[in-house]
Design a protein around this motif. Sequence first.
Motif, PDB file in Angstrom:
ATOM      1  N   SER A 345       0.637  -1.196   0.174  1.00 43.97           N
ATOM      2  CA  SER A 345      -0.077   0.048   0.034  1.00 43.97           C
ATOM      3  C   SER A 345       0.790   1.311  -0.075  1.00 43.97           C
ATOM      4  CB  SER A 345      -1.069   0.079   1.042  1.00 43.97           C
ATOM      5  OG  SER A 345      -1.654   1.142   1.567  1.00 43.97           O
ATOM      6  N   PHE A 346       0.530   2.149  -0.935  1.00 48.84           N
ATOM      7  CA  PHE A 346       1.102   3.449  -0.741  1.00 48.84           C
ATOM      8  C   PHE A 346       0.408   4.615  -0.053  1.00 48.84           C
ATOM      9  CE2 PHE A 346       2.945   1.123  -4.372  1.00 48.84           C
ATOM     10  CZ  PHE A 346       4.171   1.164  -4.252  1.00 48.84           C
ATOM     11  N   ASP A 347      -0.859   4.194   0.496  1.00 49.67           N
ATOM     12  CA  ASP A 347      -1.757   4.949   1.203  1.00 49.67           C
ATOM     13  C   ASP A 347      -1.240   5.095   2.643  1.00 49.67           C
ATOM     14  OD1 ASP A 347      -3.231   5.638  -1.129  1.00 49.67           O
ATOM     15  OD2 ASP A 347      -4.649   3.905  -0.749  1.00 49.67           O
ATOM     16  N   VAL A 348       0.108   5.380   2.882  1.00 50.76           N
ATOM     17  CA  VAL A 348       0.356   5.597   4.181  1.00 50.76           C
ATOM     18  C   VAL A 348       1.559   6.401   3.929  1.00 50.76           C
ATOM     19  CG1 VAL A 348       0.077   3.042   4.783  1.00 50.76           C
ATOM     20  CG2 VAL A 348       2.097   3.791   3.923  1.00 50.76           C
ATOM     21  N   SER A 349       1.937   6.989   5.319  1.00 51.45           N
ATOM     22  CA  SER A 349       2.983   8.080   5.328  1.00 51.45           C
ATOM     23  C   SER A 349       3.948   7.350   6.662  1.00 51.45           C
ATOM     24  CB  SER A 349       2.533   9.314   5.654  1.00 51.45           C
ATOM     25  OG  SER A 349       1.837   9.383   6.905  1.00 51.45           O
ATOM     26  N   SER A 350       5.006   8.267   6.626  1.00 51.85           N
ATOM     27  CA  SER A 350       6.354   7.882   7.682  1.00 51.85           C
ATOM     28  C   SER A 350       6.581   6.567   7.978  1.00 51.85           C
ATOM     29  CB  SER A 350       5.419   8.331   9.159  1.00 51.85           C
ATOM     30  OG  SER A 350       4.910   9.692   9.117  1.00 51.85           O
ATOM     31  N   ARG A 351       7.062   6.241   6.510  1.00 49.94           N
ATOM     32  CA  ARG A 351       7.427   4.722   6.575  1.00 49.94           C
ATOM     33  C   ARG A 351       8.770   4.379   5.881  1.00 49.94           C
ATOM     34  NH1 ARG A 351       3.502   0.448   3.619  1.00 49.94           N
ATOM     35  NH2 ARG A 351       4.317   1.738   1.709  1.00 49.94           N
ATOM     36  N   PHE A 352       9.696   3.935   6.688  1.00 49.88           N
ATOM     37  CA  PHE A 352      10.828   3.552   5.795  1.00 49.88           C
ATOM     38  C   PHE A 352      11.133   2.268   5.568  1.00 49.88           C
ATOM     39  CE2 PHE A 352      15.413   2.291   6.336  1.00 49.88           C
ATOM     40  CZ  PHE A 352      16.133   3.631   5.691  1.00 49.88           C
ATOM     41  N   THR A 353      11.239   2.123   4.224  1.00 48.48           N
ATOM     42  CA  THR A 353      11.285   0.679   3.846  1.00 48.48           C
ATOM     43  C   THR A 353      12.674   0.357   3.357  1.00 48.48           C
ATOM     44  OG1 THR A 353       9.101   0.932   2.808  1.00 48.48           O
ATOM     45  CG2 THR A 353      10.341  -1.014   2.291  1.00 48.48           C
ATOM     46  N   TYR A 354      13.349  -0.523   4.050  1.00 54.21           N
ATOM     47  CA  TYR A 354      14.633  -1.017   3.789  1.00 54.21           C
ATOM     48  C   TYR A 354      14.535  -2.319   2.828  1.00 54.21           C
ATOM     49  CZ  TYR A 354      19.157  -3.410   4.599  1.00 54.21           C
ATOM     50  OH  TYR A 354      20.413  -4.034   4.412  1.00 54.21           O
ATOM     51  N   ALA A 355      14.759  -2.260   1.770  1.00 61.33           N
ATOM     52  CA  ALA A 355      14.629  -3.540   0.528  1.00 61.33           C
ATOM     53  C   ALA A 355      16.128  -3.748   0.172  1.00 61.33           C
ATOM     54  CB  ALA A 355      13.980  -3.195  -0.552  1.00 61.33           C
ATOM     55  N   HIS A 356      16.473  -5.034   0.761  1.00 58.81           N
ATOM     56  CA  HIS A 356      17.885  -5.393   0.443  1.00 58.81           C
ATOM     57  C   HIS A 356      17.742  -6.539  -0.363  1.00 58.81           C
ATOM     58  CE1 HIS A 356      22.065  -5.881   1.733  1.00 58.81           C
ATOM     59  NE2 HIS A 356      22.165  -6.773   1.038  1.00 58.81           N
ATOM     60  N   ILE A 357      17.974  -6.370  -1.803  1.00 57.70           N
ATOM     61  CA  ILE A 357      17.914  -7.352  -2.916  1.00 57.70           C
ATOM     62  C   ILE A 357      19.104  -8.284  -3.062  1.00 57.70           C
ATOM     63  CG2 ILE A 357      16.855  -7.676  -5.014  1.00 57.70           C
ATOM     64  CD1 ILE A 357      14.913  -6.460  -3.171  1.00 57.70           C
ATOM     65  N   ASN A 358      19.309  -9.395  -2.855  1.00 57.09           N
ATOM     66  CA  ASN A 358      20.399 -10.142  -2.967  1.00 57.09           C
ATOM     67  C   ASN A 358      20.617 -10.536  -4.462  1.00 57.09           C
ATOM     68  OD1 ASN A 358      21.758 -10.406  -0.579  1.00 57.09           O
ATOM     69  ND2 ASN A 358      20.853 -12.383  -0.003  1.00 57.09           N
ATOM     70  N   SER A 359      20.559  -9.360  -5.378  1.00 57.37           N
ATOM     71  CA  SER A 359      20.859  -9.411  -6.850  1.00 57.37           C
ATOM     72  C   SER A 359      21.561  -8.192  -7.208  1.00 57.37           C
ATOM     73  CB  SER A 359      19.628  -9.744  -7.337  1.00 57.37           C
ATOM     74  OG  SER A 359      19.601  -9.724  -8.689  1.00 57.37           O
ATOM     75  N   PRO A 360      22.544  -8.212  -7.957  1.00 55.12           N
ATOM     76  CA  PRO A 360      22.993  -9.144  -8.672  1.00 55.12           C
ATOM     77  C   PRO A 360      24.194 -10.072  -8.239  1.00 55.12           C
ATOM     78  CG  PRO A 360      24.236  -7.093  -9.296  1.00 55.12           C
ATOM     79  CD  PRO A 360      23.158  -6.864  -8.352  1.00 55.12           C
ATOM     80  N   HIS A 361      23.938 -10.108  -6.853  1.00 48.54           N
ATOM     81  CA  HIS A 361      25.102 -10.894  -6.254  1.00 48.54           C
ATOM     82  C   HIS A 361      25.088 -12.309  -6.664  1.00 48.54           C
ATOM     83  CE1 HIS A 361      26.982 -13.337  -2.691  1.00 48.54           C
ATOM     84  NE2 HIS A 361      27.131 -12.092  -2.251  1.00 48.54           N
ATOM     85  N   GLN A 362      26.049 -13.320  -6.752  1.00 46.21           N
ATOM     86  CA  GLN A 362      26.133 -14.368  -7.066  1.00 46.21           C
ATOM     87  C   GLN A 362      25.600 -15.309  -6.117  1.00 46.21           C
ATOM     88  OE1 GLN A 362      30.201 -15.213  -6.829  1.00 46.21           O
ATOM     89  NE2 GLN A 362      30.088 -17.492  -7.063  1.00 46.21           N
ATOM     90  N   PRO A 363      24.802 -16.312  -6.645  1.00 46.67           N
ATOM     91  CA  PRO A 363      24.670 -16.899  -8.075  1.00 46.67           C
ATOM     92  C   PRO A 363      23.759 -15.981  -9.042  1.00 46.67           C
ATOM     93  CG  PRO A 363      23.842 -18.439  -6.159  1.00 46.67           C
ATOM     94  CD  PRO A 363      24.072 -17.055  -5.562  1.00 46.67           C
ATOM     95  N   PHE A 364      24.375 -16.284 -10.141  1.00 48.74           N
ATOM     96  CA  PHE A 364      23.652 -15.238 -11.228  1.00 48.74           C
ATOM     97  C   PHE A 364      22.545 -16.135 -11.812  1.00 48.74           C
ATOM     98  CE2 PHE A 364      28.415 -14.384 -11.511  1.00 48.74           C
ATOM     99  CZ  PHE A 364      28.358 -13.242 -10.723  1.00 48.74           C
TER     100      PHE A 364
END
Length: 477
Positions: A345-364
């Motif tokens: 949902s984008f109908d919120v405020s005061s939110r910190f989203t930490y998105a750690h995506i394990n890509s392009p980290h090996q394995p490919f």
Amino acid sequence: MAEEVNNSESKFLDKRSVQCAMSLLTVVFVAAYMPVFMVSANSLEVGFGEILMPLGVFIGIGLAVYWVMLFFTKSFFKAAINSSLVILLLENYHMAENVIRYVFPVLRYWHIIVILLVIVLHIDYLLYRLLKDDIAKIVSCITGLIFAALVLLNIITAVPNMISSSDIPDESGDTGIISGDYENDGANIYYFVLDEGASFPTLRDYYGYDAADLRKFLTDNNFTISDNSYNDSDGTYVVMANIFNLDYVVDLSMSSSEINAAVANPPLVQLLTRNGYEVVGVGASGSAGVPSVTADSSNVATTISGETFTQMLMDNTFLYPLYAAEPIAQLKGILNGLDYFDTCSFDVSSRFTYAHINSPHQPFYLDESGNLNSTSNFSNWEDPKYYLNYYRYTLGRVKTIVETIIANDPNSIIFITSDHGARSNPEIPAEEITHILQCIYYKGEPVSETEGLSGVNSLRVILQKQFGEDLPIVEVP
């Protein structure tokens, strides 16, 4: 007379029980040595829960082999010796298979395991025929004592580290940040970390990819692109601990327990909480101690090649084919992290989203179109297309996510960054590996003051701008 017979039978049974127990202990210690050794070697990264399953599997297989050998040999100690040989083969099978395949490349798994088992069973038969019972007892007991000592030594080494790495304090302390009277507007903050994402200049210079279309999209949407930003380390946990501390408080010389302690209620989380923000973790957010809402399997500690502890251990054994499909579960976790933004949902405020995506980290795992690569190329650094195309796929997914965020939440703040560059590309100099991707969107306004800054200092600048906190530039080690 009957009483003497009973006493004699009782002593005989007691003796047999002792012999059975001694031989069983030999088998247990031999079976347990490999997983315990691997835990000891990785004790700062491995938790107690990760050892239980493989330890149980190895001991269970060892005991099963022992009872089969006992059925044929009718001797506790010969059964222990013979089963120990089989266990050692099974636990180190993959190495033996690689040696045989080097000489006979046409042979496959089922050919080789049968050949090796036949050889070992012939050795077992010779030992059964040639060893006298008293010699077998001595050999079995010495073997048991040696492996017991090795197991106990490794346990003594591993346990303190495992306890300390899991014993993360939950304490609030003085952040050193001076808060002023300032009313923030509750703008949502999206902090994307693309693990092992090289900077745009690195992609251009070492991969021949200028990312022109993506750069145009970002600049057209008022992102500030910093081509010469960097981090202090090429270690993910060090980098993220420092970013969440808004300062350089840990380095690679510190233990995992010390680094974990540094992300227990760190200054960034305290600052956000104090300003009424919710902190949400996505993907492999456990790298900074933030629980993930997407059940990403990559929160489990992995090697630089992306293997979990269980995979690394089982890859040495005859069970390795069963774990060949497990990386796909990790890929699913990565995709879950990216897919999260399709439904959040984008109908919120005061939110910190930490998105750690394990890509392009090996394995490919994937090519540019999102098709699965062959497993033989999951760690192929020699051909640059595998890293590059996996990165291009990831950047394409992030571009789509950014389009969605700006359309639904234009007053937001967006970081697209990385922890370090492509570490295993031998052509990239060591000093350039810490150069990072860094693109920042600040409510549609340019933030040129972040150009050339480190990851920590860029975040300090933006937080000072958003919250009015006193966050001057800090020196980078």
